[in-house]
Design a protein around this motif. Sequence first.
Motif, PDB file in Angstrom:
ATOM      1  N   ARG A  31      -1.015  -3.581   7.690  1.00  0.00           N
ATOM      2  CA  ARG A  31      -0.331  -2.481   8.386  1.00  0.00           C
ATOM      3  C   ARG A  31       0.128  -2.912   9.773  1.00  0.00           C
ATOM      4  N   GLU A  32      -0.787  -3.463  10.571  1.00  0.00           N
ATOM      5  CA  GLU A  32      -0.490  -3.740  11.978  1.00  0.00           C
ATOM      6  C   GLU A  32       0.303  -5.026  12.181  1.00  0.00           C
ATOM      7  N   VAL A  33      -0.001  -6.064  11.458  1.00  0.00           N
ATOM      8  CA  VAL A  33       0.680  -7.350  11.653  1.00  0.00           C
ATOM      9  C   VAL A  33       1.978  -7.405  10.867  1.00  0.00           C
ATOM     10  N   LEU A  34       1.940  -7.066   9.577  1.00  0.00           N
ATOM     11  CA  LEU A  34       3.161  -7.154   8.764  1.00  0.00           C
ATOM     12  C   LEU A  34       3.967  -5.863   8.755  1.00  0.00           C
ATOM     13  N   GLY A  35       3.346  -4.746   9.106  1.00  0.00           N
ATOM     14  CA  GLY A  35       4.079  -3.484   9.151  1.00  0.00           C
ATOM     15  C   GLY A  35       4.274  -2.830   7.798  1.00  0.00           C
ATOM     16  N   PHE A  36       3.465  -3.196   6.799  1.00  0.00           N
ATOM     17  CA  PHE A  36       3.555  -2.569   5.479  1.00  0.00           C
ATOM     18  C   PHE A  36       2.864  -1.215   5.534  1.00  0.00           C
ATOM     19  N   GLU A  37       3.497  -0.198   4.996  1.00  0.00           N
ATOM     20  CA  GLU A  37       2.927   1.151   5.020  1.00  0.00           C
ATOM     21  C   GLU A  37       2.336   1.508   3.663  1.00  0.00           C
ATOM     22  N   PRO A  38       1.136   2.082   3.678  1.00  0.00           N
ATOM     23  CA  PRO A  38       0.525   2.524   2.419  1.00  0.00           C
ATOM     24  C   PRO A  38       1.272   3.724   1.849  1.00  0.00           C
ATOM     25  N   TYR A  39       1.351   3.773   0.526  1.00  0.00           N
ATOM     26  CA  TYR A  39       1.888   4.961  -0.139  1.00  0.00           C
ATOM     27  C   TYR A  39       0.868   5.560  -1.095  1.00  0.00           C
ATOM     28  N   PHE A  40      -0.257   4.862  -1.278  1.00  0.00           N
ATOM     29  CA  PHE A  40      -1.365   5.372  -2.087  1.00  0.00           C
ATOM     30  C   PHE A  40      -2.636   4.824  -1.464  1.00  0.00           C
ATOM     31  N   ASP A  41      -3.570   5.717  -1.136  1.00  0.00           N
ATOM     32  CA  ASP A  41      -4.755   5.296  -0.394  1.00  0.00           C
ATOM     33  C   ASP A  41      -5.991   5.982  -0.971  1.00  0.00           C
ATOM     34  N   GLN A  42      -6.874   5.189  -1.553  1.00  0.00           N
ATOM     35  CA  GLN A  42      -8.170   5.648  -2.047  1.00  0.00           C
ATOM     36  C   GLN A  42      -9.236   4.939  -1.216  1.00  0.00           C
ATOM     37  N   ASP A  43     -10.489   5.223  -1.440  1.00  0.00           N
ATOM     38  CA  ASP A  43     -11.527   4.547  -0.663  1.00  0.00           C
ATOM     39  C   ASP A  43     -11.713   3.098  -1.103  1.00  0.00           C
ATOM     40  N   TRP A  44     -11.234   2.705  -2.266  1.00  0.00           N
ATOM     41  CA  TRP A  44     -11.430   1.361  -2.804  1.00  0.00           C
ATOM     42  C   TRP A  44     -10.116   0.609  -3.064  1.00  0.00           C
ATOM     43  N   LEU A  45      -8.985   1.289  -2.916  1.00  0.00           N
ATOM     44  CA  LEU A  45      -7.680   0.710  -3.256  1.00  0.00           C
ATOM     45  C   LEU A  45      -6.605   1.293  -2.355  1.00  0.00           C
ATOM     46  N   VAL A  46      -5.760   0.410  -1.822  1.00  0.00           N
ATOM     47  CA  VAL A  46      -4.591   0.840  -1.062  1.00  0.00           C
ATOM     48  C   VAL A  46      -3.380   0.111  -1.637  1.00  0.00           C
ATOM     49  N   LEU A  47      -2.300   0.857  -1.905  1.00  0.00           N
ATOM     50  CA  LEU A  47      -1.041   0.271  -2.344  1.00  0.00           C
ATOM     51  C   LEU A  47      -0.067   0.320  -1.179  1.00  0.00           C
ATOM     52  N   LEU A  48       0.552  -0.821  -0.901  1.00  0.00           N
ATOM     53  CA  LEU A  48       1.513  -0.938   0.201  1.00  0.00           C
ATOM     54  C   LEU A  48       2.870  -1.351  -0.358  1.00  0.00           C
ATOM     55  N   ARG A  49       3.910  -0.715   0.129  1.00  0.00           N
ATOM     56  CA  ARG A  49       5.262  -1.082  -0.287  1.00  0.00           C
ATOM     57  C   ARG A  49       5.685  -2.323   0.474  1.00  0.00           C
ATOM     58  N   VAL A  50       6.079  -3.363  -0.255  1.00  0.00           N
ATOM     59  CA  VAL A  50       6.570  -4.607   0.340  1.00  0.00           C
ATOM     60  C   VAL A  50       8.094  -4.550   0.425  1.00  0.00           C
ATOM     61  N   ALA A  51       8.727  -4.156  -0.664  1.00  0.00           N
ATOM     62  CA  ALA A  51      10.176  -4.006  -0.768  1.00  0.00           C
ATOM     63  C   ALA A  51      10.416  -3.052  -1.934  1.00  0.00           C
ATOM     64  N   PRO A  52      11.620  -2.506  -2.079  1.00  0.00           N
ATOM     65  CA  PRO A  52      11.851  -1.593  -3.199  1.00  0.00           C
ATOM     66  C   PRO A  52      11.440  -2.213  -4.534  1.00  0.00           C
ATOM     67  N   GLY A  53      10.545  -1.520  -5.239  1.00  0.00           N
ATOM     68  CA  GLY A  53      10.095  -1.984  -6.540  1.00  0.00           C
ATOM     69  C   GLY A  53       8.980  -3.016  -6.507  1.00  0.00           C
ATOM     70  N   HIS A  54       8.553  -3.414  -5.316  1.00  0.00           N
ATOM     71  CA  HIS A  54       7.523  -4.450  -5.182  1.00  0.00           C
ATOM     72  C   HIS A  54       6.430  -3.972  -4.225  1.00  0.00           C
ATOM     73  N   SER A  55       5.190  -4.002  -4.700  1.00  0.00           N
ATOM     74  CA  SER A  55       4.068  -3.510  -3.915  1.00  0.00           C
ATOM     75  C   SER A  55       2.941  -4.531  -3.894  1.00  0.00           C
ATOM     76  N   LEU A  56       2.056  -4.339  -2.924  1.00  0.00           N
ATOM     77  CA  LEU A  56       0.847  -5.132  -2.814  1.00  0.00           C
ATOM     78  C   LEU A  56      -0.326  -4.169  -2.887  1.00  0.00           C
ATOM     79  N   GLY A  57      -1.271  -4.457  -3.774  1.00  0.00           N
ATOM     80  CA  GLY A  57      -2.475  -3.658  -3.897  1.00  0.00           C
ATOM     81  C   GLY A  57      -3.644  -4.395  -3.272  1.00  0.00           C
ATOM     82  N   LEU A  58      -4.338  -3.732  -2.353  1.00  0.00           N
ATOM     83  CA  LEU A  58      -5.534  -4.283  -1.718  1.00  0.00           C
ATOM     84  C   LEU A  58      -6.724  -3.553  -2.319  1.00  0.00           C
TER      85      LEU A  58
END
Length: 137
Positions: A31-58
């Motif tokens: 979030r802070e360094v790359l500026g990716f914003e979460p669009y789904f946030d659970q206590d064990w999983l966060v999905l971040l939009r990287v580009a349209p149609g492409h996401s990163l799951g932590l």
Amino acid sequence: MTGPVEGRPDIAGTITFFYYDDLAAAIRWYREVLGFEPYFDQDWLVLLRVAPGHSLGLVDAVSGSQRPVPGLNKGATLSIETDQLEQWRDRLAAAGCLGPDDGFQPGCRGRTTEFRVCDPGGYFVEFFRWIEPPPLA
């Protein structure tokens, strides 16, 4: 290589999952360094939009289907294609995320210019620009 195979079902997007012992540190970094914003946030999983149609799951170390890989080779890299390679390097340098060997390097057998950083879990994040792009389908 050709276009999509006839009759193949459509793909709406992709998600790459990385697994962390310290999920909170990974979320902060993306979030802070790359500026990716979460669009789904659970206590064990966060999905971040990287580009349209492409996401990163932590994903945390115990709740997902996989576990963090110990050691330096995680077996996965997030590769980000960008025409703003210098701006990304400047952003990461300002955040203190570059080491002494994080300069621009040739990649893909001379077809790209790239640099890499490590996220808090040890995954490589690679930024690259094509010198000789692959042919379009």
